[in-house]
Design a protein around this motif. Structure first.
Motif, PDB file in Angstrom:
ATOM      1  N   UNK A 177       0.849  -1.193   0.000  1.00 27.08           N
ATOM      2  CA  UNK A 177       0.000   0.000   0.000  1.00 27.08           C
ATOM      3  C   UNK A 177       0.885   1.244   0.000  1.00 27.08           C
ATOM      4  N   UNK A 178       0.791   1.990  -1.102  1.00 27.43           N
ATOM      5  CA  UNK A 178       1.552   3.228  -1.239  1.00 27.43           C
ATOM      6  C   UNK A 178       0.939   4.040  -2.379  1.00 27.43           C
ATOM      7  N   UNK A 179       1.291   5.313  -2.452  1.00 29.84           N
ATOM      8  CA  UNK A 179       0.890   6.141  -3.583  1.00 29.84           C
ATOM      9  C   UNK A 179       1.742   5.769  -4.786  1.00 29.84           C
TER      10      UNK A 179
ATOM     11  N   UNK B 299      -8.350  -5.176   3.116  1.00 30.50           N
ATOM     12  CA  UNK B 299      -8.094  -4.689   4.471  1.00 30.50           C
ATOM     13  C   UNK B 299      -9.405  -4.355   5.170  1.00 30.50           C
ATOM     14  N   UNK B 300     -10.322  -3.709   4.452  1.00 31.47           N
ATOM     15  CA  UNK B 300     -11.595  -3.304   5.053  1.00 31.47           C
ATOM     16  C   UNK B 300     -12.534  -4.483   5.279  1.00 31.47           C
ATOM     17  N   UNK B 301     -12.384  -5.545   4.467  1.00 32.57           N
ATOM     18  CA  UNK B 301     -13.297  -6.684   4.563  1.00 32.57           C
ATOM     19  C   UNK B 301     -12.787  -7.792   5.480  1.00 32.57           C
TER      20      UNK B 301
ATOM     21  N   UNK C 141       4.128   6.288   4.769  1.00 30.93           N
ATOM     22  CA  UNK C 141       3.292   5.198   4.274  1.00 30.93           C
ATOM     23  C   UNK C 141       2.872   4.260   5.403  1.00 30.93           C
ATOM     24  N   UNK C 142       3.792   3.996   6.339  1.00 33.47           N
ATOM     25  CA  UNK C 142       3.447   3.176   7.507  1.00 33.47           C
ATOM     26  C   UNK C 142       2.359   3.852   8.331  1.00 33.47           C
ATOM     27  N   UNK C 143       2.514   5.163   8.540  1.00 36.02           N
ATOM     28  CA  UNK C 143       1.538   5.913   9.346  1.00 36.02           C
ATOM     29  C   UNK C 143       0.169   5.919   8.687  1.00 36.02           C
TER      30      UNK C 143
ATOM     31  N   UNK D 181      -3.536   4.238   9.971  1.00 37.95           N
ATOM     32  CA  UNK D 181      -4.801   4.960  10.020  1.00 37.95           C
ATOM     33  C   UNK D 181      -5.883   4.268   9.195  1.00 37.95           C
ATOM     34  N   UNK D 182      -5.472   3.475   8.194  1.00 32.21           N
ATOM     35  CA  UNK D 182      -6.426   2.775   7.329  1.00 32.21           C
ATOM     36  C   UNK D 182      -7.119   1.611   8.031  1.00 32.21           C
ATOM     37  N   UNK D 183      -6.456   1.040   9.039  1.00 32.63           N
ATOM     38  CA  UNK D 183      -6.995  -0.158   9.698  1.00 32.63           C
ATOM     39  C   UNK D 183      -8.281   0.195  10.428  1.00 32.63           C
ATOM     40  N   UNK D 184      -9.317  -0.591  10.163  1.00 30.45           N
ATOM     41  CA  UNK D 184     -10.627  -0.313  10.743  1.00 30.45           C
ATOM     42  C   UNK D 184     -10.864  -1.037  12.049  1.00 30.45           C
ATOM     43  N   UNK D 185     -12.042  -1.680  12.144  1.00 32.05           N
ATOM     44  CA  UNK D 185     -12.460  -2.292  13.399  1.00 32.05           C
ATOM     45  C   UNK D 185     -11.954  -3.725  13.572  1.00 32.05           C
TER      46      UNK D 185
END
Length: 455
Positions: free
Chosen positions: A278-280, A297-299, A316-318, A322-326
């Motif tokens: 995961x990166x730009x 990741x979301x599913x 990118x790590x940060x 922040x992307x990690x959900x529940x």
């Protein structure tokens, strides 16, 4: 009405040492005699149950194969009917020729699950135990096998039967007391009835809560391996899979699509998805992979978030943190064999579970498995415990629970015993449907439709 005699290959459709053709029905022995001749010249119809004979299978005077015929006599067989099993050499051509000969001799092709369906209809097992047969066949881990075998041996049915018997006792008492007031029937005590209903609720709740453990054992945990490029995600994937499933290079962005594999780790099945870093990126193809990675990741039900512990944290790590959900997430500090430069305070602030690893050198796997089992609440789980395994069972157990709760509520608010009895009888009906004592043909057909042919 007389049932047809059915036959099918009951072993895998692949080359093997032996193949087994199973024949079941009133005419199973007669049909088998038409194709099988014992070397000792004994007739199958003269053999006792649970006995075997060595001989040959013939069609139109041609010997197709050497074979061992095993006779099982009703009702002491898997299906409760006369059964003959022909064990021949396991070549695909030979097996199909023998099966065709059995069909030509009068047997009908078995439908999916028809042998087990007949076992259920003939009272050899209830519906819960029958469903466990397919769970044994499809099990992908030791824990799943143990749990399914426990259900097949009647552990769950005994728990359900105990609840049903207790409710039947109270329903019968209530009905007798209401219908025969002139008889000397003891009056129903509210306190005893409340205790019985509460005990039933406790047991049903325990059975229902076991569904999640059963689902994890059967289906596994959807697990996403995520991280920025070149942190060791694919190396971790290969380590857990036990072979080179993902391509590993020193070039960032090598993984561009989701690579999937199911692995069994100490009774826990992980349905792994190795995702693109995961990166730009301006690379159109890589960007599609990154979008898929974020979607997984979301599913996911579990996230393995991989960091390069030999490097300082990056933007990118940060962003990934922040992307990690529940979903529960484990921070994996990979490359722990190298000098450490990662800021562990930041990692610990974002993750409750952190595991140092060296995927390249196969270090830290046991620790990872231990924390996965703890997070998924299966660490102290006894896989031989009686579990409900599918939505049909869970739905009926939940309906029985709700009806029992309605009975308790009706009693507590002072409604008549007639209203209480109606709710108790509803709960009993749902439990009978669960075990198959009261079930429609449509439900039975739907249950066995998912079985493989030959079982």
């Amino acid at each position: 009405m007389k049932e047809t005699t059915i036959a099918a290959i009951s072993t895998a459709k692949a080359s093997a040492g032996i193949s087994v053709i199973r024949i079941s029905g009133d005419d199973a022995i007669v049909i088998a005699e038409r194709v099988f001749t014992a070397k000792s010249n004994i007739r199958l119809s003269d053999m006792k149950g649970y006995t075997c004979a060595l001989g040959g299978v013939f069609a139109d005077g041609e010997k197709l194969d050497e074979c061992i015929a095993t006779v099982f006599r009703a009702p002491h067989s898997y299906t409760g009917e006369n059964v003959v099993e022909l064990s021949c050499h396991g070549g695909l051509y030979v097996t199909n020729r023998v099966l065709r000969a059995v069909y030509d001799a009068g047997a009908e092709p078995a439908e999916a699950g028809e042998f087990t369906k007949r076992a259920f209809l003939n009272g050899k097992m209830d519906l819960v135990e029958a469903e466990a047969v397919m769970d044994i066949i499809s099990a992908r881990s030791r824990g799943a096998v143990k749990a399914a075998l426990s259900v097949k041996d009647g552990a769950l049915s005994k728990r359900i039967e105990a609840v049903k018997t207790a409710l039947l006792s109270k329903a019968a008492h209530l009905s007798a007391w209401a219908d025969y007031p002139e008889e000397d029937i003891p009056e129903v005590e509210d306190s005893e009835l409340i205790d019985a209903l509460q005990n039933a609720l406790t047991e049903l709740d325990s059975i229902i809560r076991g569904y999640d453990n059963g689902r994890i054992l059967r289906d596994g945990i959807d697990t996403a391996i995520v991280g920025k490029p070149n942190v060791g995600k694919s190396t971790l994937m290969n380590l857990l899979a036990g072979y080179d499933k993902s391509i590993v290079t020193s070039v960032a962005g090598t993984t561009r699509d989701v690579v999937e594999e199911s692995v069994s780790l100490d009774d826990v099945i992980l349905n792994l998805s190795d995702t693109a870093g995961i990166r730009d990126t301006d690379d159109v193809v890589e960007k599609i992979g990154v979008d898929k990675a974020k979607s997984r990741l979301n599913a996911a039900s579990l996230v393995l978030c991989v960091f390069d512990a030999s490097q300082p944290l990056t933007d990118e790590d940060s962003e990934l943190m922040e992307e990690i959900g529940e979903a529960p997430a484990i921070a994996i500090l990979n490359k722990a064999d190298l000098p450490q430069m990662i800021d562990t305070q930041v990692i610990n602030a974002h993750f409750s579970t952190v595991v140092p690893m060296s995927a390249k050198h196969s270090k830290g796997v046991a620790e990872l498995i231990a924390v996965i089992k703890e997070i998924c609440a299966v660490q102290d789980f006894d896989s031989s415990e009686a579990l409900i395994y599918n939505e049909r069972q869970r739905n009926l157990a939940k309906k029985a629970f709700d009806s029992t709760q309605e009975a308790l509520t009706a009693l507590e608010i002072g409604m008549t015993f007639d209203a209480v009895t109606v709710s108790i009888e509803e709960a009993i009906a749902y439990l009978c449907e669960l075990t198959g004592e009261r079930v429609t043909d449509e439900v039975v057909d739907r249950v066995f439709h998912s079985f493989c042919v030959g079982k």
